[in-house]
Design a protein around this motif. Structure first.
Motif, PDB file in Angstrom:
ATOM      1  N   ARG A 160       0.841  -1.207   0.000  1.00 21.71           N
ATOM      2  CA  ARG A 160       0.000   0.000   0.000  1.00 21.71           C
ATOM      3  C   ARG A 160       0.869   1.246   0.000  1.00 21.71           C
ATOM      4  NH1 ARG A 160      -2.642  -3.805   2.825  1.00 21.71           N
ATOM      5  NH2 ARG A 160      -4.882  -3.897   2.527  1.00 21.71           N
ATOM      6  N   ASN A 161       0.278   2.344  -0.507  1.00 21.90           N
ATOM      7  CA  ASN A 161       0.960   3.618  -0.309  1.00 21.90           C
ATOM      8  C   ASN A 161       0.646   4.082   1.113  1.00 21.90           C
ATOM      9  OD1 ASN A 161      -1.503   5.158  -0.256  1.00 21.90           O
ATOM     10  ND2 ASN A 161      -1.515   5.195  -2.486  1.00 21.90           N
ATOM     11  N   GLN A 164      -3.071   4.786   2.024  1.00 21.02           N
ATOM     12  CA  GLN A 164      -3.873   3.567   2.202  1.00 21.02           C
ATOM     13  C   GLN A 164      -3.540   2.883   3.519  1.00 21.02           C
ATOM     14  OE1 GLN A 164      -2.495   1.843  -1.485  1.00 21.02           O
ATOM     15  NE2 GLN A 164      -4.541   1.973  -2.397  1.00 21.02           N
ATOM     16  N   GLN A 167      -5.067   4.830   6.340  1.00 21.78           N
ATOM     17  CA  GLN A 167      -6.511   4.583   6.403  1.00 21.78           C
ATOM     18  C   GLN A 167      -6.786   3.235   7.075  1.00 21.78           C
ATOM     19  OE1 GLN A 167      -8.507   4.720   2.604  1.00 21.78           O
ATOM     20  NE2 GLN A 167     -10.460   4.062   3.473  1.00 21.78           N
ATOM     21  N   GLN A 168      -5.997   2.226   6.743  1.00 25.86           N
ATOM     22  CA  GLN A 168      -6.171   0.904   7.360  1.00 25.86           C
ATOM     23  C   GLN A 168      -5.902   0.969   8.865  1.00 25.86           C
ATOM     24  OE1 GLN A 168      -3.784  -2.301   5.785  1.00 25.86           O
ATOM     25  NE2 GLN A 168      -5.032  -3.844   6.787  1.00 25.86           N
TER      26      GLN A 168
END
Length: 174
Positions: A160-161, A164, A167-168
């Motif tokens: 993921r960047n 992301q 956000q997770q």
């Protein structure tokens, strides 16, 4: 911005070097309006020298003793996000301190991805070897189970960047 009133306590990021602990830690602290600390940076501030210099003068054992003292001190604070050094989980006292004093998040990343991120970084004493990828694989084999045992959440940070991954993390801690 989402309501944060249901989020409390400290957050500790663990994982191998290059997993994104410092970058994501800063972003998480900003989102939560918490204070950010990087245990390696605090060690450098306290000693006045770089991590490679500490390794050169005191060896890894000397560095790990300093790291344990910093983690103990920082765990006593409130409303912090702490990016730990990759080897912080090697000491049982550090693992217990982190688990007792906050939510531990393991930023899991495969060694091949980490190698691409850190291959030119000269401030990583453990990678100043003939084959740094082999060393990362060995560190992963040694530490992955310790990270998992210590963590409340495992975030796949390699695919993921940062947005992301952040956000997770936010979804996991809500």
């Amino acid at each position: 911005m989402p309501a944060m009133e249901n989020i409390a306590g400290n957050f500790f990021l663990i994982g191998l070097m290059g997993a994104g602990k410092t970058t994501l830690g800063r972003q998480l602290a900003e989102q939560l309006d918490y204070t950010f600390y990087d245990s390696d940076a605090v060690i450098c501030e306290r000693t006045g020298v770089s991590i490679p210099t500490i390794f050169e003068l005191e060896g890894e054992d000397g560095f790990r003793m300093r790291e344990a003292a910093v983690i103990r001190d920082l765990c006593a604070l409130s409303k912090i996000v702490l990016a730990t050094g990759g080897g912080s989980v090697l000491r049982e006292e550090n693992r217990q301190c982190l688990k007792r004093n906050g939510t531990v998040i393991y930023l899991h990343t495969q060694p091949e991805v980490l190698f691409e991120r850190v291959r030119y970084d000269k401030n990583r004493p453990l990678l100043q070897v003939e084959n740094p990828l082999e060393k990362l694989n060995a560190l992963y084999a040694q530490r992955d189970s310790l990270y998992r045992e210590t963590a409340d959440f495992v975030i796949e940070a390699g695919q993921r960047n940062h947005a992301q991954a952040l956000q997770q993390i936010m979804e996991a801690i809500r």
